[in-house]
Write a protein that holds these residues in place. Structure first.
Motif, short mmCIF file in Angstrom:
data_model
loop_
_atom_site.label_atom_id
_atom_site.label_comp_id
_atom_site.label_asym_id
_atom_site.label_seq_id
_atom_site.Cartn_x
_atom_site.Cartn_y
_atom_site.Cartn_z
N UNK A 137 0.85 -1.20 0.00
CA UNK A 137 0.00 0.00 0.00
C UNK A 137 0.88 1.24 0.00
N UNK A 138 1.91 1.25 0.85
CA UNK A 138 2.84 2.38 0.87
C UNK A 138 3.55 2.50 -0.47
N UNK A 139 3.92 1.38 -1.07
CA UNK A 139 4.56 1.40 -2.39
C UNK A 139 3.64 2.05 -3.42
N UNK A 140 2.36 1.68 -3.39
CA UNK A 140 1.42 2.23 -4.35
C UNK A 140 1.18 3.71 -4.15
N UNK A 141 1.06 4.12 -2.89
CA UNK A 141 0.82 5.54 -2.60
C UNK A 141 2.01 6.38 -3.03
N UNK A 142 3.21 5.95 -2.63
CA UNK A 142 4.42 6.72 -2.94
C UNK A 142 4.63 6.79 -4.46
N UNK A 143 4.52 5.64 -5.11
CA UNK A 143 4.70 5.64 -6.57
C UNK A 143 3.64 6.49 -7.25
N UNK A 144 2.41 6.42 -6.73
CA UNK A 144 1.33 7.21 -7.32
C UNK A 144 1.53 8.70 -7.15
N UNK A 145 2.04 9.12 -5.99
CA UNK A 145 2.27 10.55 -5.74
C UNK A 145 3.20 11.13 -6.79
N UNK A 154 -4.43 0.16 -5.99
CA UNK A 154 -3.98 -0.93 -6.84
C UNK A 154 -4.36 -0.68 -8.30
N UNK A 155 -5.55 -0.10 -8.52
CA UNK A 155 -6.00 0.19 -9.89
C UNK A 155 -5.15 1.26 -10.54
N UNK A 156 -4.64 2.19 -9.76
CA UNK A 156 -3.76 3.23 -10.32
C UNK A 156 -2.52 2.59 -10.90
N UNK A 157 -2.09 1.46 -10.29
CA UNK A 157 -1.03 0.62 -10.85
C UNK A 157 0.28 1.39 -11.08
N UNK A 158 0.69 2.13 -10.06
CA UNK A 158 1.94 2.90 -10.20
C UNK A 158 3.13 2.15 -9.62
N UNK A 159 2.89 1.26 -8.66
CA UNK A 159 3.99 0.54 -8.00
C UNK A 159 4.57 -0.53 -8.93
#
Length: 378
Positions: free
Chosen positions: A35-43, A69-74
């Motif tokens: 979750x942290x990976x996705x948030x940071x990558x998404x930011x 997860x749908x943003x799929x940035x990580x």
């Protein structure tokens, strides 16, 4: 530097090996939190989509996890796996044991990690409005495995599951949590020690070795006789502290923005957040404290430096947001940031830096940076 977890003595009977083994993902199988990976990558990659995803929290944590997860940035393929635990799981799998990956992370991501690792019989995670964590996970596993199971976890949230398991596997558990686990009337099949981030990891993250270039703020004191006083040195010293804090904060932000690419380039050993030794949320908090601390100190002691420090931050941000690419951009940013240190020194002491020095510094650093980029010496 990331150190692999080491197994320690166990006290479990051999019969536990016949029970299904349920493994948590975040902090247990992988040395990070998806979750942290996705948030940071998404930011950094998709800031607007990530910001608007916060609205999903109104419906609970599970919908928010699904949206991230749908943003799929990580970069899921490069997540840092705990290699000793993975080796143990493969050995258990080869002996015919049933192994399942069950996590509070979004189920789509759990399934991707399970496919990547290749040792799990099934993968289950949070979905819909069900956040599969703590007591909910314990209840779900008890219903799914009525004859018992062994559970591998790493945090206080796993206590509820351990209490309902037939066997315990701990990863990186210590202190109060370790004592609490030992008080549970459940045998421990295996324990793994994980070395936490030490001084070396923080040195790699904050890069104090690069603070020497911040000595450029002292140039006005050296070239003007009027500045060679206690007051001039004191103001230049304060500017040095502010620039060092701001620079270290931006170094950490840079590493957060490039976690995936650093892993793909094999830099996990020298980038503690890419390697998982420093959690991403801890790194983000440290970066914010360093940056806001620099601005707060400037506002209290040398208000005239608030604006140039803010400009420094904005220019440095071009290194971790995708604003143009190429050697020319990198060399130009380096030249501007180094020249800005001279300007900060002059504004702090009230002593102007000659345009000739600013021009030579800007041009010289740009040419040197362009040459370094061309020859792959970044």
């Amino acid at each position: 530097m990331t150190h692999p977890p080491k197994p320690v003595d166990t006290v479990a009977p051999a019969s536990l090996g016949s029970l299904p083994l349920v493994v948590d993902m975040d902090g247990t199988l992988i040395a990070t939190d998806v979750l942290a990976e996705g948030i940071v990558a998404g930011v950094f990659a998709k800031p607007f989509s990530t910001f608007f995803a916060l609205a999903k929290l109104l419906g609970g944590r599970a919908p928010f996890k699904r949206r991230i997860a749908e943003i799929d940035a990580a970069d899921i393929d490069t997540l840092p796996l705990r290699q000793d635990i993975l080796a143990w799981l493969r050995a258990e799998k080869s002996s015919g044991r049933e192994i399942h990956l069950v996590s509070a992370a979004d189920e789509a991501l759990v399934e991707r990690v399970a496919q990547l690792v290749g040792v799990f019989d099934s993968a289950q995670g949070s979905r819909g409005r069900i956040n599969l964590r703590s007591h909910r996970k314990a209840e779900a596993l008890q219903q799914r495995f009525p004859d018992g199971f062994v559970y591998a976890g790493d945090s206080w949230a796993d206590m509820a599951v351990w209490k309902r398991a037939r066997g315990i596997v701990t990863v990186g558990v210590r202190g109060g949590l370790e004592r609490a686990v030992k008080r549970v009337a459940v045998p421990i099949e295996q324990s793994f020690l994980v070395q936490r981030a030490g001084l070396r990891a923080w040195i790699d993250a904050l890069r104090p070795r690069l603070w020497a270039i911040n000595g450029l703020v002292f140039v006005p004191v050296l070239i003007w006789k009027e500045g060679q006083s206690w007051q001039g040195c004191w103001k230049a010293g304060l500017a040095f502290i502010m620039v060092s804090a701001m620079a270290s904060g931006t170094y950490v932000l840079r590493d957060l923005a490039h976690v995936g690419s650093d892993r793909r380039l094999g830099l996990s050993q020298s980038r503690p957040m890419a390697g998982g030794s420093i959690p991403l949320h801890v790194g983000a908090n440290v970066a914010l404290v360093a940056i806001l601390g620099a601005l707060a100190l400037a506002w209290l002691a040398l208000p005239q430096l608030v604006m140039p420090l803010s400009i420094y931050l904005a220019i440095a941000a071009c290194n971790f947001w995708p604003i143009g690419r190429g050697a020319i951009k990198d060399a130009l940013l380096l030249a501007i940031l180094l020249t800005l240190r001279l300007v900060l020194g002059g504004m702090a002491t009230g002593l102007p830096v000659p345009n000739s020095i600013l021009g030579v510094t800007m041009g010289g650093v740009f040419v040197a940076g362009l040459t370094a980029c061309k020859w792959g010496l970044r």
